[in-house]
Enzyme design. Sequence first.
Site, PDB file in Angstrom:
ATOM      1  N   HIS A  37      -3.085   7.609   2.100  1.00 32.13           N
ATOM      2  CA  HIS A  37      -3.414   6.148   1.886  1.00 32.13           C
ATOM      3  C   HIS A  37      -5.037   6.133   2.149  1.00 32.13           C
ATOM      4  CE1 HIS A  37      -3.801   2.035   0.822  1.00 32.13           C
ATOM      5  NE2 HIS A  37      -3.752   1.580   1.802  1.00 32.13           N
ATOM      6  N   CYS A  46       0.963  -1.337  -0.017  1.00 23.46           N
ATOM      7  CA  CYS A  46       0.159   0.074  -0.149  1.00 23.46           C
ATOM      8  C   CYS A  46       0.653   1.199   0.009  1.00 23.46           C
ATOM      9  CB  CYS A  46      -0.924  -0.042   0.991  1.00 23.46           C
ATOM     10  SG  CYS A  46      -2.014  -1.256   1.070  1.00 23.46           S
ATOM     11  N   ASN A  63     -10.020   0.279  -0.641  1.00 25.33           N
ATOM     12  CA  ASN A  63      -8.590   0.349  -0.490  1.00 25.33           C
ATOM     13  C   ASN A  63      -7.997  -0.201  -1.809  1.00 25.33           C
ATOM     14  OD1 ASN A  63      -5.749  -0.281  -0.170  1.00 25.33           O
ATOM     15  ND2 ASN A  63      -6.437  -1.024   2.071  1.00 25.33           N
TER      16      ASN A  63
HETATM   17  O1  UT7 Z   1      -3.902  -0.968   3.442  1.00 26.47           O
HETATM   18  C1  UT7 Z   1      -3.391  -1.754   4.247  1.00 26.47           C
HETATM   19  C2  UT7 Z   1      -3.578  -1.229   5.548  1.00 26.47           C
HETATM   20  N1  UT7 Z   1      -4.787  -2.122   6.135  1.00 26.47           N
HETATM   21  C3  UT7 Z   1      -5.572  -1.455   7.120  1.00 26.47           C
HETATM   22  O2  UT7 Z   1      -5.268  -0.252   7.084  1.00 26.47           O
HETATM   23  C4  UT7 Z   1      -6.771  -2.069   7.589  1.00 26.47           C
HETATM   24  C5  UT7 Z   1      -6.610  -1.705   8.850  1.00 26.47           C
HETATM   25  N2  UT7 Z   1      -7.523  -2.260   9.957  1.00 26.47           N
HETATM   26  C6  UT7 Z   1      -9.011  -1.828   9.721  1.00 26.47           C
HETATM   27  O3  UT7 Z   1      -9.355  -1.383   8.757  1.00 26.47           O
HETATM   28  C7  UT7 Z   1      -9.999  -2.539  10.635  1.00 26.47           C
HETATM   29  O4  UT7 Z   1      -9.375  -3.225  11.599  1.00 26.47           O
HETATM   30  C8  UT7 Z   1     -11.036  -3.555   9.896  1.00 26.47           C
HETATM   31  C9  UT7 Z   1     -11.918  -2.584   9.220  1.00 26.47           C
HETATM   32  C10 UT7 Z   1     -10.400  -4.296   9.146  1.00 26.47           C
HETATM   33  C11 UT7 Z   1     -11.900  -3.967  10.950  1.00 26.47           C
HETATM   34  O5  UT7 Z   1     -12.466  -2.937  11.844  1.00 26.47           O
HETATM   35  P1  UT7 Z   1     -12.517  -3.615  13.293  1.00 26.47           P
HETATM   36  O6  UT7 Z   1     -13.222  -2.135  14.122  1.00 26.47           O
HETATM   37  O7  UT7 Z   1     -10.867  -3.412  13.734  1.00 26.47           O
HETATM   38  O8  UT7 Z   1     -13.132  -4.876  13.826  1.00 26.47           O
HETATM   39  P2  UT7 Z   1     -12.896  -6.291  14.047  1.00 26.47           P
HETATM   40  O9  UT7 Z   1     -11.758  -6.635  13.207  1.00 26.47           O
HETATM   41  O10 UT7 Z   1     -12.284  -5.678  15.520  1.00 26.47           O
HETATM   42  O11 UT7 Z   1     -14.098  -7.046  14.045  1.00 26.47           O
HETATM   43  C12 UT7 Z   1     -15.120  -6.696  14.766  1.00 26.47           C
HETATM   44  C13 UT7 Z   1     -16.165  -7.755  14.677  1.00 26.47           C
HETATM   45  C14 UT7 Z   1     -15.778  -9.174  14.745  1.00 26.47           C
HETATM   46  O12 UT7 Z   1     -16.881  -9.989  15.551  1.00 26.47           O
HETATM   47  P3  UT7 Z   1     -16.760 -10.105  16.873  1.00 26.47           P
HETATM   48  O13 UT7 Z   1     -15.563 -11.166  16.899  1.00 26.47           O
HETATM   49  O14 UT7 Z   1     -16.731  -8.948  17.617  1.00 26.47           O
HETATM   50  O15 UT7 Z   1     -17.955 -11.150  17.021  1.00 26.47           O
HETATM   51  C15 UT7 Z   1     -15.497  -9.553  13.347  1.00 26.47           C
HETATM   52  O16 UT7 Z   1     -15.711 -10.955  13.142  1.00 26.47           O
HETATM   53  O17 UT7 Z   1     -16.748  -7.525  13.136  1.00 26.47           O
HETATM   54  C16 UT7 Z   1     -16.778  -8.690  12.544  1.00 26.47           C
HETATM   55  N3  UT7 Z   1     -16.680  -8.416  11.309  1.00 26.47           N
HETATM   56  C17 UT7 Z   1     -17.347  -8.149  10.283  1.00 26.47           C
HETATM   57  N4  UT7 Z   1     -18.755  -8.140  10.556  1.00 26.47           N
HETATM   58  C18 UT7 Z   1     -19.528  -7.684   9.461  1.00 26.47           C
HETATM   59  C19 UT7 Z   1     -15.407  -8.383  10.670  1.00 26.47           C
HETATM   60  N5  UT7 Z   1     -15.541  -8.172   9.088  1.00 26.47           N
HETATM   61  C20 UT7 Z   1     -16.989  -8.194   9.170  1.00 26.47           C
HETATM   62  C21 UT7 Z   1     -17.666  -7.750   7.917  1.00 26.47           C
HETATM   63  N6  UT7 Z   1     -18.816  -7.529   8.161  1.00 26.47           N
HETATM   64  N7  UT7 Z   1     -17.373  -7.669   6.771  1.00 26.47           N
END
Ligand code: UT7
Length: 339
Positions: A266, A129, A296
């Site tokens: 980014h 990225c 992204n």
């Molecule tokens: O370009 C490269 C750099 N990459 C990034 O910058 C990505 C950085 N990370 C992020 O942007 C965020 O961490 C995410 C958007 C990927 C995830 O957001 P989050 O607020 O950190 O969510 P999480 O991973 O803590 O997940 C929260 C909940 C989980 O469920 P439980 O364990 O709380 O029951 C996930 O399973 O959300 C669930 N979840 C979803 N639910 C609905 C994960 N993906 C999804 C989804 N739809 N697509």
Amino acid sequence: MTSSSEIVENMSSETKVIRSRVAGVGCYLPERIVTNAELEKSVDTSDDWIVQRTGIRQRHIAAEGETTSQLGTKAAQAALKAAGLTADDIDLLIVATSTPDYTFPATATQIQHALGMSHGVAFDLQAVCSGFVFAVATADKFITSGSHHRALVIGAETFSRLLDWEDRTTCVLFGDGAGAMVLEAGEGEGTSADRGVLTTHLRSDGAHRAKLYVDGGPSTTGTTGHLRMQGRDVYRFAVGMVTDVMRDAFEATGTTVEDMKWFVPHQANRRIIESSAEKMGIAPEKVVVTVDRHGNTSAASIPLALCVAVADGRIKEGDLVMIEAIGGGFAWGAALIRW
Ligand code: UT7
């Protein structure tokens, strides 16, 4: 074509430095738009979750058979047109991509050929990225050394091909696209008032590999593999790392957040963008956000955002623009450019 040595010789005696100036930007997005509603049909997700956690509403996805080099070529042609130049004027072509057409040859050489160039040099650069920031820094070193005169710097990706479309934690986040910038040698006084790339700051730390990687490759599995990410861990590091290199960029140029007209980060996640801006004290109206429309697009995200902000009249000649990114590796970096 004017050579770099001619440019340097023609510079006035008071001229202190060569600067890599932006001559034009261009971009290209695949026709097909995939909305969050469409993804709801294939994985257990919701428009609400995606918008709240990421700010993404839609992404463009390449058509079957549409390659990274095809996207990059269209973006390059648009950038050349914006610069009022042709491929004959270019002597350096760098493509930042993690989704090359083939393991080799370089996607850059495919774009070089598609543009009708058989002169100059073209190569790929892999910093995921952060690829576009790394490519700008690399082109700037070539230009300011006097070895090359005009560069096409391209970020082009078909990330849709790396995704596990059954993994809701990653497949909703990414999109395809390409953006390009023409950088050309120009005269500068060596101050932050100069037009051009003023400073670049690159970092990497391979200790973070497991947080964001692709689980395949030619020398391991012999397959392309799929993107895997521990999103929460990436998020935890991202804001601190990018704000560190932004501070370095301001310090190196003696400029401040107040001098900066546009922040073009980014585009991975709206919350990361907003947290970084807040930590740096950047006013929300200075932040260019396209993640809602593009998702992204990895190395393509910054040149796509620059292209949008130039086209809609926000970024103008003389504006101080900060670009920054973090991605797999981790690799991260920032550059300050006076447009
Ligand atoms: O370009 C490269 C750099 N990459 C990034 O910058 C990505 C950085 N990370 C992020 O942007 C965020 O961490 C995410 C958007 C990927 C995830 O957001 P989050 O607020 O950190 O969510 P999480 O991973 O803590 O997940 C929260 C909940 C989980 O469920 P439980 O364990 O709380 O029951 C996930 O399973 O959300 C669930 N979840 C979803 N639910 C609905 C994960 N993906 C999804 C989804 N739809 N697509």
